[in-house]
Design a protein around this motif. Structure first.
Motif, short mmCIF file in Angstrom:
data_model
loop_
_atom_site.label_atom_id
_atom_site.label_comp_id
_atom_site.label_asym_id
_atom_site.label_seq_id
_atom_site.Cartn_x
_atom_site.Cartn_y
_atom_site.Cartn_z
N ASP A 89 17.21 89.77 -11.82
CA ASP A 89 18.00 91.71 -11.01
C ASP A 89 17.07 92.49 -10.92
O ASP A 89 18.16 93.44 -10.95
CB ASP A 89 19.14 90.93 -12.30
N THR A 90 16.67 92.23 -11.75
CA THR A 90 15.68 93.87 -11.38
C THR A 90 15.21 93.78 -10.24
O THR A 90 14.53 93.25 -9.12
CB THR A 90 13.99 92.93 -12.09
N ALA A 91 15.19 95.66 -9.96
CA ALA A 91 15.52 96.19 -8.27
C ALA A 91 16.22 97.30 -8.64
O ALA A 91 16.68 97.85 -10.00
CB ALA A 91 16.56 95.11 -7.70
N VAL A 92 16.16 98.16 -7.87
CA VAL A 92 16.06 99.22 -7.53
C VAL A 92 18.00 99.31 -6.75
O VAL A 92 18.23 98.51 -5.55
CB VAL A 92 15.85 100.53 -6.25
N TYR A 93 18.47 99.70 -7.47
CA TYR A 93 20.13 99.40 -6.47
C TYR A 93 20.42 100.48 -6.48
O TYR A 93 20.38 102.14 -6.53
CB TYR A 93 21.24 99.21 -7.81
N TYR A 94 20.49 101.03 -4.41
CA TYR A 94 21.52 101.70 -3.88
C TYR A 94 23.30 101.15 -3.43
O TYR A 94 23.71 100.53 -4.16
CB TYR A 94 20.77 101.61 -2.44
N CYS A 95 23.98 102.11 -3.24
CA CYS A 95 25.11 102.73 -2.83
C CYS A 95 24.68 103.09 -1.79
O CYS A 95 24.15 104.34 -1.51
CB CYS A 95 26.29 103.04 -3.70
N GLY A 96 25.94 102.56 -0.39
CA GLY A 96 26.33 103.57 0.49
C GLY A 96 27.31 103.57 1.21
O GLY A 96 28.57 102.67 0.40
N ALA A 97 28.05 104.46 1.81
CA ALA A 97 29.56 104.91 1.99
C ALA A 97 29.60 104.99 3.07
O ALA A 97 29.11 105.59 4.50
CB ALA A 97 29.70 106.43 1.28
N MET A 98 30.59 104.41 4.05
CA MET A 98 31.21 104.75 4.71
C MET A 98 33.38 104.40 4.89
O MET A 98 33.10 104.02 4.88
CB MET A 98 30.13 103.37 5.82
N TRP A 99 33.40 105.36 6.15
CA TRP A 99 34.80 106.24 5.98
C TRP A 99 35.21 104.68 7.22
O TRP A 99 34.98 104.70 8.25
CB TRP A 99 34.28 107.66 6.87
N GLY A 100 36.69 104.75 6.19
CA GLY A 100 37.88 103.95 6.87
C GLY A 100 37.18 102.28 7.79
O GLY A 100 37.80 101.84 8.68
N VAL A 101 36.40 101.68 7.11
CA VAL A 101 35.78 100.06 7.18
C VAL A 101 35.79 99.37 6.14
O VAL A 101 35.92 99.83 5.66
CB VAL A 101 34.37 99.96 7.71
N GLY A 102 35.63 98.18 7.12
CA GLY A 102 35.66 97.15 6.07
C GLY A 102 34.05 96.43 5.41
O GLY A 102 33.63 97.08 6.13
N CYS A 103 34.19 95.32 4.66
CA CYS A 103 32.84 94.78 4.24
C CYS A 103 32.89 93.29 4.70
O CYS A 103 34.06 92.73 4.13
CB CYS A 103 32.36 96.07 3.14
N PRO A 104 32.07 92.51 3.94
CA PRO A 104 30.35 93.19 3.93
C PRO A 104 30.19 93.35 4.98
O PRO A 104 30.47 93.75 6.28
CB PRO A 104 29.64 92.09 3.28
N ARG A 105 28.57 95.05 5.49
CA ARG A 105 28.25 95.11 6.82
C ARG A 105 27.09 95.88 5.53
O ARG A 105 26.92 96.64 4.42
CB ARG A 105 29.18 96.92 7.08
N ALA A 106 25.99 95.94 6.83
CA ALA A 106 25.41 96.14 6.86
C ALA A 106 24.61 97.83 7.26
O ALA A 106 23.60 98.49 5.96
CB ALA A 106 23.71 95.85 7.48
#
Length: 121
Positions: A89-106
């Motif tokens: 699980d060692t890693a750099v963890y990121y979050c992303g944000a987008m308005w009004g959509v479903g997921c998963p997405r890239a």
């Protein structure tokens, strides 16, 4: 300036837990989808999980049962609770944000700078 900021990373022993935060700056996360990703050393970025703008959750198979995503609209923050952590699980963890959509997405409109998680004894 609109941005998301990750925090909460650090060094943890195998089997331990961490809670990462993804805070929105300059906008409300309430109608945004938030995705959590990670990039292990020497590897490509991979999905961890996400919460859609409608509140539906998705987790990558590699972490299912060990992570939980929760959104706190009052704090304008999305959390990634990680339990039973492993060296992989060692890693750099990121979050992303987008308005009004479903997921998963890239693809997401806003990305943070990442927070380092190191799982080691």
């Amino acid at each position: 300036q609109l941005q998301v900021v990750e925090s909460g990373g650090g060094l943890v022993q195998p089997g331990g837990s961490l809670r990462l935060s993804c805070a929105a700056i300059g906008f409300s996360l309430e109608d945004y989808a938030i995705g959590w990703f990670r990039q292990p050393p020497g590897k490509e970025r991979e999905e961890v999980g996400c919460i859609s703008s409608g509140g539906r959750l998705h987790y990558a198979e590699r972490v299912t049962g060990r992570v939980t995503i929760a959104k706190d609209n009052a704090k304008n923050t999305v959390y990634l609770q990680m339990n039973s952590l492993k060296a992989e699980d060692t890693a750099v963890y990121y979050c992303g944000a987008m308005w009004g959509v479903g997921c998963p997405r890239a693809d997401y409109d806003y990305w943070g700078q990442g927070t380092q998680v190191t799982v080691s004894s």
